[in-house]
Design an enzyme around this catalytic site. Structure first.
Site, PDB file in Angstrom:
ATOM      1  N   ARG A  69     -28.152  39.275   1.600  1.00  0.00           N
ATOM      2  CA  ARG A  69     -27.997  39.546   0.173  1.00  0.00           C
ATOM      3  C   ARG A  69     -29.284  39.373  -0.621  1.00  0.00           C
ATOM      4  O   ARG A  69     -29.419  39.934  -1.703  1.00  0.00           O
ATOM      5  CB  ARG A  69     -26.831  38.738  -0.378  1.00  0.00           C
ATOM      6  CG  ARG A  69     -25.505  39.255   0.208  1.00  0.00           C
ATOM      7  CD  ARG A  69     -24.294  38.441  -0.162  1.00  0.00           C
ATOM      8  NE  ARG A  69     -24.335  37.056   0.261  1.00  0.00           N
ATOM      9  CZ  ARG A  69     -23.969  36.620   1.458  1.00  0.00           C
ATOM     10  NH1 ARG A  69     -23.526  37.460   2.364  1.00  0.00           N
ATOM     11  NH2 ARG A  69     -24.033  35.342   1.750  1.00  0.00           N
ATOM     12  N   GLU A 106     -24.000  25.350   5.478  1.00  0.00           N
ATOM     13  CA  GLU A 106     -22.729  24.716   5.125  1.00  0.00           C
ATOM     14  C   GLU A 106     -21.689  24.823   6.240  1.00  0.00           C
ATOM     15  O   GLU A 106     -20.894  23.928   6.448  1.00  0.00           O
ATOM     16  CB  GLU A 106     -22.196  25.376   3.846  1.00  0.00           C
ATOM     17  CG  GLU A 106     -20.975  24.729   3.284  1.00  0.00           C
ATOM     18  CD  GLU A 106     -20.524  25.388   1.994  1.00  0.00           C
ATOM     19  OE1 GLU A 106     -19.531  24.903   1.445  1.00  0.00           O
ATOM     20  OE2 GLU A 106     -21.145  26.368   1.562  1.00  0.00           O
TER      21      GLU A 106
END
Length: 182
Positions: A69, A106
């Site tokens: 992204r 994460e």
């Protein structure tokens, strides 16, 4: 620093066009989906314009976009400020000789790669990604660019998840974000 605290009127349009997808890519993750922002030309342009306004005239020579992204935001910013765009890619996506940096994120582990020679010593770099959560990806990008001899001037993300404390891992590097989600 964030545009939120500065109360730029464009922030509302950016924020309302980012959708939150629960339990993606795994249970417990609240995925911040910028693809819905891309469907709204005005909000997408506002995001790009805000970054360009911040970085124009800062003598940045490299905009490094993090796959995937960061590739959506980095090239238009680079073109507008007169810098080159350097893609920081996942493993086995770049032909030729690469440098790499492994990191923890994460929900797992990953690696970023960059072509050897894409960045020269002394260049001034901006790291661009859509989101900073725990900071692992952005920190890996900083490490990769600095190992190549670049000075990382700042990092820029559309979204910050401040509760995950990613900003704290950046070793004092400035971070500019457009919206926060708690």
């Amino acid at each position: 620093m964030s545009a939120v605290r500065d109360e730029d009127p464009r922030i509302h349009g950016i924020r309302t066009n980012i959708r939150v997808v629960p339990d993606f890519p795994k249970p417990g993750i609240m995925f911040q989906d910028i693809t819905t922002l891309l469907l709204q030309p005005k909000a997408f342009k506002d995001a790009i314009d805000m970054f360009v306004e911040r970085y124009k005239g800062k003598n940045i020579t490299v905009v490094a976009g993090v796959e995937a992204r960061g590739f959506l935001f980095g090239p238009p910013i680079a073109l507008a400020i007169g810098a080159k765009f350097v893609p920081l890619r996942k493993p086995k996506k770049l032909p030729g000789e690469v440098m790499f940096e492994e990191y923890v994120l994460e929900y797992g582990r990953d690696c970023l790669q960059m072509h050897v020679g894409a960045v020269e010593a002394g260049e001034r770099a901006l790291v661009v990604d859509d989101l900073i959560a725990t900071g692992g990806t952005v920190c890996a990008a900083i490490n990769l660019l600095e190992r190549a001899g670049a000075e990382v001037v700042e990092c820029a993300c559309v979204i910050e998840l401040p509760d995950l404390k990613g900003r704290e891992r950046l070793r004092g590097k400035p971070l500019y974000i457009l919206v926060e989600y708690r």
